[in-house]
Enzyme design. Structure first.
Site, short mmCIF file in Angstrom:
data_model
loop_
_atom_site.label_atom_id
_atom_site.label_comp_id
_atom_site.label_asym_id
_atom_site.label_seq_id
_atom_site.Cartn_x
_atom_site.Cartn_y
_atom_site.Cartn_z
N LYS A 14 4.08 5.57 2.12
CA LYS A 14 3.64 6.87 2.66
C LYS A 14 4.78 7.65 3.30
O LYS A 14 4.94 8.84 3.08
CB LYS A 14 2.57 6.65 3.75
CG LYS A 14 1.18 6.81 3.26
CD LYS A 14 0.21 6.64 4.41
CE LYS A 14 0.50 5.38 5.18
NZ LYS A 14 -0.20 5.22 6.41
N ARG A 89 -8.42 8.89 10.27
CA ARG A 89 -8.54 7.43 10.13
C ARG A 89 -9.99 6.96 10.18
O ARG A 89 -10.24 5.77 10.08
CB ARG A 89 -7.81 6.73 11.27
CG ARG A 89 -6.29 6.75 11.22
CD ARG A 89 -5.72 5.48 10.67
NE ARG A 89 -4.79 4.70 11.42
CZ ARG A 89 -3.50 4.91 11.57
NH1 ARG A 89 -2.92 6.01 11.19
NH2 ARG A 89 -2.74 4.02 12.16
N ARG A 123 9.43 -8.84 4.03
CA ARG A 123 10.21 -8.14 5.06
C ARG A 123 10.87 -9.13 6.01
O ARG A 123 10.27 -10.12 6.40
CB ARG A 123 9.29 -7.21 5.88
CG ARG A 123 8.74 -6.10 5.05
CD ARG A 123 8.33 -4.94 5.89
NE ARG A 123 7.18 -5.20 6.73
CZ ARG A 123 6.25 -4.30 7.00
NH1 ARG A 123 6.36 -3.09 6.49
NH2 ARG A 123 5.24 -4.58 7.77
N ARG A 156 8.67 -10.68 11.11
CA ARG A 156 8.00 -10.17 12.31
C ARG A 156 6.74 -10.99 12.53
O ARG A 156 6.08 -11.37 11.55
CB ARG A 156 7.54 -8.73 12.10
CG ARG A 156 8.64 -7.75 12.05
CD ARG A 156 8.10 -6.42 11.54
NE ARG A 156 9.20 -5.58 11.15
CZ ARG A 156 9.82 -4.72 11.97
NH1 ARG A 156 9.38 -4.55 13.19
NH2 ARG A 156 10.84 -4.02 11.56
N ARG A 167 -5.13 -7.07 8.78
CA ARG A 167 -4.82 -5.64 8.69
C ARG A 167 -5.39 -5.03 7.41
O ARG A 167 -5.88 -3.90 7.42
CB ARG A 167 -3.30 -5.40 8.74
CG ARG A 167 -2.69 -5.62 10.11
CD ARG A 167 -1.44 -4.79 10.31
NE ARG A 167 -0.37 -5.09 9.37
CZ ARG A 167 0.51 -6.07 9.51
NH1 ARG A 167 0.46 -6.88 10.56
NH2 ARG A 167 1.47 -6.25 8.62
P1 AMP Z 1 0.78 4.46 12.52
O1 AMP Z 1 2.27 4.60 12.63
O2 AMP Z 1 0.17 5.52 11.63
O3 AMP Z 1 0.36 3.08 12.12
O4 AMP Z 1 0.18 4.71 13.98
C1 AMP Z 1 0.58 3.94 15.08
C2 AMP Z 1 -0.53 3.85 16.11
O5 AMP Z 1 -0.87 5.16 16.60
C3 AMP Z 1 -1.83 3.29 15.57
O6 AMP Z 1 -1.83 1.88 15.58
C4 AMP Z 1 -2.83 3.87 16.58
O7 AMP Z 1 -2.77 3.18 17.81
C5 AMP Z 1 -2.28 5.26 16.80
N1 AMP Z 1 -2.82 6.22 15.82
C6 AMP Z 1 -2.12 6.88 14.87
N2 AMP Z 1 -2.92 7.69 14.14
C7 AMP Z 1 -4.16 7.53 14.65
C8 AMP Z 1 -5.43 8.09 14.33
N3 AMP Z 1 -5.60 8.98 13.35
N4 AMP Z 1 -6.51 7.69 15.07
C9 AMP Z 1 -6.38 6.82 16.07
N5 AMP Z 1 -5.21 6.24 16.42
C10 AMP Z 1 -4.10 6.60 15.72
#
Ligand code: AMP
Length: 226
Positions: A14, A89, A123, A156, A167
């Site tokens: 992405k 999300r 990774r 990790r 996940r």
């Molecule tokens: P990501 O890098 O997209 O995995 O986002 C990192 C963290 O930010 C996630 O694990 C959530 O804690 C928070 N986060 C990002 N986008 C959202 C979303 N649309 N709704 C809720 N939490 C989010």
């Protein structure tokens, strides 16, 4: 004006695909996760509210996420459009988004779970300097050792098979219904994300009738990660 949402499981590319698209077409790449990480790093009030959730990979509350997205889009620095990543999300965020903004489409990067496992479990991270490796795409010169500092390469903690399986389950239970909601509005273009990054980029452009991709104008591959 081009406005897209990009969706795909972890490891589907992405970040890489958003960046290749955004850099070339002058779109703004909005990563909601990056916005929250910025707040945490800069010790803002929002940072204090989300720090624990972000660290645990749990979702931040919908009200706060919607405020952050609304504020980000209100900056109107996206004259030519945007690619939004990490949002929506869940169902409520999707409904909020569909009610508040017009979009041109949803780029759905499709990667089978088996391939996600292969990529993520390959990774590695240097235990001393933190440099990232991947035993498929970016192998160290000496097995198990960092090219930069000679440190030991490790996985990790959250890249274990069990954690990854959790996940993936979580992703499918939350994101599949979101894709379904967008699909009903005929927004979704599914792209096979198994190919190399330039082929995937070209497929996205073919599906959305965008100008063809010229790798010579693409972002420096060393700068972008999946
Ligand atoms: P990501 O890098 O997209 O995995 O986002 C990192 C963290 O930010 C996630 O694990 C959530 O804690 C928070 N986060 C990002 N986008 C959202 C979303 N649309 N709704 C809720 N939490 C989010």
């Amino acid at each position: 004006m081009r406005k897209y949402v990009i969706m795909g499981v972890q490891g589907s590319g992405k970040g890489t695909q958003s960046k290749l698209l955004a850099d070339d077409l002058d779109l703004v790449h909005i990563s909601v996760g990056d916005i929250f990480r910025w707040h945490v790093k800069n010790h803002t009030k929002i940072g204090a509210q989300v720090r624990r959730l972000v660290a645990a990979g749990e979702l931040v509350g919908d009200d706060l996420v919607e405020d952050v997205v609304r504020e980000r889009l209100q900056l109107h620095d996206w004259n030519y459009g945007f690619v939004i990543d990490g949002f929506p999300r869940n169902r409520r965020q999707t409904e909020f988004f569909l009610e508040s903004y017009d979009i041109d489409g949803v780029i759905h990067l499709d990667l089978p779970d088996e391939e996600v496992r292969r990529r993520v479990l390959a990774r590695r991270l240097c235990s001393q300097c933190g440099m990232d490796y991947n035993l498929i795409a970016h192998r160290p010169e000496v097995e198990g050792r960092c090219d930069v500092c000679g440190g030991e390469l490790v996985s990790r903690a959250d890249d274990s098979p069990d954690a990854l399986a959790r996940r993936l389950r979580d992703y499918h239970s939350k994101i599949d219904p979101v894709i379904e909601l967008f699909r009903r509005k005929e927004y979704v273009m599914t792209v096979d994300a198994r190919a190399d990054k330039y082929t995937v980029q070209q497929s996205i452009r073919d599906r959305f009738n965008l100008p063809p991709f010229d790798p010579a104008r693409g972002a420096d591959p060393a700068q972008v990660q999946g």
